[in-house]
Design a protein around this motif. Sequence first.
Motif, PDB file in Angstrom:
ATOM      1  N   VAL A 117       0.966  -0.992   0.104  1.00  0.00           N
ATOM      2  CA  VAL A 117      -0.149  -0.011   0.004  1.00  0.00           C
ATOM      3  C   VAL A 117       1.096   1.283   0.011  1.00  0.00           C
ATOM      4  O   VAL A 117       0.684   2.208  -0.645  1.00  0.00           O
ATOM      5  CB  VAL A 117      -0.966   0.002   1.221  1.00  0.00           C
ATOM      6  CG1 VAL A 117      -1.804   1.333   1.184  1.00  0.00           C
ATOM      7  CG2 VAL A 117      -1.973  -1.140   1.120  1.00  0.00           C
ATOM      8  N   TRP A 118       2.188   1.387   0.824  1.00  0.00           N
ATOM      9  CA  TRP A 118       2.803   2.284   0.829  1.00  0.00           C
ATOM     10  C   TRP A 118       3.525   2.685  -0.607  1.00  0.00           C
ATOM     11  O   TRP A 118       3.487   3.748  -0.892  1.00  0.00           O
ATOM     12  CB  TRP A 118       3.917   2.325   1.882  1.00  0.00           C
ATOM     13  CG  TRP A 118       3.345   2.737   3.197  1.00  0.00           C
ATOM     14  CD1 TRP A 118       2.407   3.413   3.570  1.00  0.00           C
ATOM     15  CD2 TRP A 118       3.976   2.266   4.565  1.00  0.00           C
ATOM     16  NE1 TRP A 118       2.456   3.456   5.033  1.00  0.00           N
ATOM     17  CE2 TRP A 118       3.339   2.802   5.519  1.00  0.00           C
ATOM     18  CE3 TRP A 118       5.124   1.430   4.770  1.00  0.00           C
ATOM     19  CZ2 TRP A 118       3.590   2.747   6.888  1.00  0.00           C
ATOM     20  CZ3 TRP A 118       5.360   1.216   6.199  1.00  0.00           C
ATOM     21  CH2 TRP A 118       4.580   1.827   7.439  1.00  0.00           C
ATOM     22  N   LEU A 119       3.706   1.484  -1.217  1.00  0.00           N
ATOM     23  CA  LEU A 119       4.373   1.765  -2.482  1.00  0.00           C
ATOM     24  C   LEU A 119       3.450   2.218  -3.517  1.00  0.00           C
ATOM     25  O   LEU A 119       3.561   3.004  -4.295  1.00  0.00           O
ATOM     26  CB  LEU A 119       4.692   0.463  -3.225  1.00  0.00           C
ATOM     27  CG  LEU A 119       6.151  -0.177  -2.493  1.00  0.00           C
ATOM     28  CD1 LEU A 119       6.483  -1.608  -2.928  1.00  0.00           C
ATOM     29  CD2 LEU A 119       7.223   0.675  -2.889  1.00  0.00           C
ATOM     30  N   ALA A 120       2.191   1.763  -3.317  1.00  0.00           N
ATOM     31  CA  ALA A 120       0.878   2.275  -4.187  1.00  0.00           C
ATOM     32  C   ALA A 120       0.907   3.895  -3.941  1.00  0.00           C
ATOM     33  O   ALA A 120       0.433   4.532  -4.860  1.00  0.00           O
ATOM     34  CB  ALA A 120      -0.308   1.518  -4.097  1.00  0.00           C
ATOM     35  N   THR A 121       0.882   4.126  -2.722  1.00  0.00           N
ATOM     36  CA  THR A 121       0.882   5.760  -2.434  1.00  0.00           C
ATOM     37  C   THR A 121       1.994   6.572  -2.474  1.00  0.00           C
ATOM     38  O   THR A 121       2.163   7.701  -1.699  1.00  0.00           O
ATOM     39  CB  THR A 121       0.232   5.694  -0.940  1.00  0.00           C
ATOM     40  OG1 THR A 121       0.991   5.162  -0.202  1.00  0.00           O
ATOM     41  CG2 THR A 121      -1.305   5.325  -1.220  1.00  0.00           C
ATOM     42  N   ASN A 122       3.022   5.954  -3.287  1.00  0.00           N
ATOM     43  CA  ASN A 122       4.496   6.786  -3.225  1.00  0.00           C
ATOM     44  C   ASN A 122       5.022   7.011  -2.011  1.00  0.00           C
ATOM     45  O   ASN A 122       5.863   7.913  -1.962  1.00  0.00           O
ATOM     46  CB  ASN A 122       4.191   8.193  -4.133  1.00  0.00           C
ATOM     47  CG  ASN A 122       3.825   7.623  -5.544  1.00  0.00           C
ATOM     48  OD1 ASN A 122       4.273   6.792  -6.139  1.00  0.00           O
ATOM     49  ND2 ASN A 122       2.809   8.543  -5.805  1.00  0.00           N
ATOM     50  N   GLN A 123       4.967   6.184  -0.908  1.00  0.00           N
ATOM     51  CA  GLN A 123       5.612   6.326   0.254  1.00  0.00           C
ATOM     52  C   GLN A 123       6.834   5.268   0.307  1.00  0.00           C
ATOM     53  O   GLN A 123       6.835   4.359   1.003  1.00  0.00           O
ATOM     54  CB  GLN A 123       4.729   6.154   1.576  1.00  0.00           C
ATOM     55  CG  GLN A 123       3.537   7.160   1.526  1.00  0.00           C
ATOM     56  CD  GLN A 123       2.697   7.074   2.819  1.00  0.00           C
ATOM     57  OE1 GLN A 123       3.022   7.369   3.794  1.00  0.00           O
ATOM     58  NE2 GLN A 123       1.415   6.453   2.499  1.00  0.00           N
ATOM     59  N   THR A 124       7.720   5.515  -0.614  1.00  0.00           N
ATOM     60  CA  THR A 124       8.921   4.481  -0.823  1.00  0.00           C
ATOM     61  C   THR A 124       9.797   4.477   0.143  1.00  0.00           C
ATOM     62  O   THR A 124      10.267   3.303   0.513  1.00  0.00           O
ATOM     63  CB  THR A 124       9.492   4.850  -2.121  1.00  0.00           C
ATOM     64  OG1 THR A 124       9.700   6.153  -1.949  1.00  0.00           O
ATOM     65  CG2 THR A 124       8.603   4.672  -3.388  1.00  0.00           C
ATOM     66  N   SER A 125      10.010   5.595   0.869  1.00  0.00           N
ATOM     67  CA  SER A 125      10.941   5.344   2.234  1.00  0.00           C
ATOM     68  C   SER A 125      10.508   4.584   3.232  1.00  0.00           C
ATOM     69  O   SER A 125      11.053   3.658   3.618  1.00  0.00           O
ATOM     70  CB  SER A 125      11.233   6.844   2.645  1.00  0.00           C
ATOM     71  OG  SER A 125      11.864   7.606   1.698  1.00  0.00           O
ATOM     72  N   LEU A 126       9.225   4.582   3.523  1.00  0.00           N
ATOM     73  CA  LEU A 126       8.576   3.974   4.509  1.00  0.00           C
ATOM     74  C   LEU A 126       8.563   2.590   4.129  1.00  0.00           C
ATOM     75  O   LEU A 126       8.762   1.412   4.868  1.00  0.00           O
ATOM     76  CB  LEU A 126       7.189   4.357   4.974  1.00  0.00           C
ATOM     77  CG  LEU A 126       7.005   5.693   5.673  1.00  0.00           C
ATOM     78  CD1 LEU A 126       5.729   6.271   5.674  1.00  0.00           C
ATOM     79  CD2 LEU A 126       7.550   5.689   7.020  1.00  0.00           C
TER      80      LEU A 126
END
Length: 845
Positions: free
Chosen positions: A139-148
């Motif tokens: 989900v984080w990847l899908a929402t561009n929260q790549t660092s997390l």
Amino acid sequence: MCRARRTILCLQVLFGLGTLTLHAEGLEENHDFRLAKQALSDGLPGVAATKANRLLEQNTWSSTDRLSLAGLAVESWVRAKDGRAALAVLSREQVPNQPFWEAQAQLLAGDLDAARLSLESRYQANEATSQEKLLLAQVWLATNQTSLARELLMSLKKSPLELTSKSARLMLDELDLNSGNYQPAVQDLDKLSQKTGSSMSELLRARGLVELGRYAEAESLLRHLISSTGGGERVHHSASVLLADTLLRQDKTSECLETLVQFLDNTSESLLWNEAFELLAKTLEKEPRNILPPDAVLRWMTEGNTVQRQALQSPPSVEKLQGHAILLMARWLLNQKRTLESLGLLEAMVQLHHGHPQGAEAMRLALETYGTLKADRRVTTLANEWRLRYGAGQSAMVDFVTGGTAYARNEYTQAISLFQAAANVATTLAERRAALYNAGVAALRAGELVLYQSILGQLEIVSAGTNSNVPAGDAASDLELDRVLDLAAKGDPSATDELRSFIQKNSGHPRLAQAHLALAETLLAQIPTDFPAIEETLKTLSALPGLSERQRQQAAITRMWMLDKQGQIKALTDAGNEFLLTWPESSHSASVRMKIADAYYRQENFASARTEFELVAKDYASSPYADTALYFAGMAAISMMSDEGRETAINLWQELAERGGPLSIPARQQQAMAKRRAGQEPEALKLLDSLLTEKDLSEDMRRSLLCERAEILMLLGKTDPAQLDKAVTTLREMLKENNLTYLWSARAGYTLAAVLKAAGRTTEALEACYDAVQASGYTGPSNPAEHRWFYRAGFFGIELLEANKEWESAARLAEKLALSSGERATEAKELATRIRLEHFLWDAK
């Protein structure tokens, strides 16, 4: 336009997290509950969910039983990938581990934010399992929260659970590939492949090798993946498209085309069709202009690909493939400068393939093409249709093109607004600069000097750092003319003055006619258009000595375009007819007659338009306009709103369909629409209702009439959906009858499935098929009649599953039919084998 590379990794934790443990001793005595659990076990989660939902509607269950039923319903809907249905159950019922199932359902429903908040809450409370953490990372990847996501995946990579560690490692490697860190990703994937031999890791490694320019290694690896029998369908499809891309990068265009055609011709449906057709278009555009599209493209446009043609019933994916093929051919025709033919296909795509994944692209291309032709009315109509379909403000292109149309009509205030809207939603600096520039010009024309200064300031900001190439003007006369003609071709604002200067300084130049023609065409393109200046230029041109016939024809055509832009449609048709009388053998005759026909059509003089279009199709049968003319001859004929016109249109489109050209499929579509207009309400229903009132009917006759009545209601339901509900009620009541033999149970069940499918209730249709095969007390068909309906229900269920891309479930159902003793058992066994082979399911088997 840059397209983001589709991620290849398909995270499986969503459906591989185990099942809800069901403790329901009382429920185990319920036949429908057992059948629901059996359906889930057989790989039919939609059927299981539908049955569980129906059981939940009863209010007689204990709290424990209700918990078990709700758990079964939620798990089944999640496995059926219907997040909204799962959420609906969760909103009413309690299930074990509810937050986790809610997160999965929200993710399936497309509510990433809700899923993220739910998963983050469990993660922060240290309640999340490793699978939930993987889901959170996705989900984080899908929402561009790549660092997390990277931080979480790094911790999961160290998990003692092998499956979790491997999944995290794959996701990290794909993240590196997406971020441009190709070398580290390839090195890790190489180690992972040696350790696990995973098809997914091999595919990701091949992608990294391609990006590193190690094409030979990538090609070898991809061919190995394609030839394997495992790995799953998505891996094989991705490998095929990536192989084509690899071949194209090596300039192996013939092999690239062969790979793409083989992939597209042998897939009933694929999520990678968009990428494959985009790559095919890119390959054709790279080739010389005398290279034709593969013959298979024309087959795809008319009847689908090889796999689709072999299906018992035409699958829904045929229309999707046809749309892709039509758009591909339209793009190729545009590249070949065959604009009118391309527009015919684009119009067919826009009007007849509403909802296609590439529908917006087709409409965008049509808008831009009509914009270049200054077809203001059609641009405005398409722009309005765009906003109805896709919403206002979603495309800089629409506002940009319609802004130009408003400007051409001297509606400068509206043009300013549209160009500014285009600038605000532009996705690139180049788009924003162009939109702001046009907005500034419109502001000057409107006399809005304050607004002009504001726009100019914005333009200076977005233009910072760009170079302005100003051509030099100190050259000999021929070179100077070439330079000025180049300015005119590019639409440079200075071209008019430059051409006039050249004409004045070089009054005896042998190429003076070229300069006058270019000046007339440049003046025609200006906004506002100086029509008197164009008339004067054409008059001067006609008086020049030594004009070639080609130049005279070009001057006449330019005059026709001027009349068109002035809106003098009558004068345009007169000028066109005069052209044809003067130069009947001209190479432009077909295009001129098409222009005349188009003018009549726009005047709504459909009789004359029909005549002209038919003349083009007859007299210029070998021209590129012939098929388009025949198509619009039919459009003109049917627009006459008469029985004769409708029949003529049907016949014209039949002729076009028989030719098998690019417009054959839209012609057939128009035929269908015309025949539907001529259809009469069936009288069969009245006859059946009358028969059903008879008192002496045998049970078999009554049941036969009921099934036939439902079939007629289904046909009527095409225009009146309420008839479908009547058919469903008739059949469900029949299925509730006591002492219903298997023959009537199977026939009614199959007919019910067909009606439900027609009503768009696919899951219920599948349930009806499943019930017909798994009927209560059923010990197997005992005669040919029973076998007939048994197989029809079973094979229809397989078709529904294949249409929904539930390949494993389809194979299982086919294997169940293969265990029977009827004449189609072998066919079912072969079908199960084909499904497993085509979709690489032997590993799962």
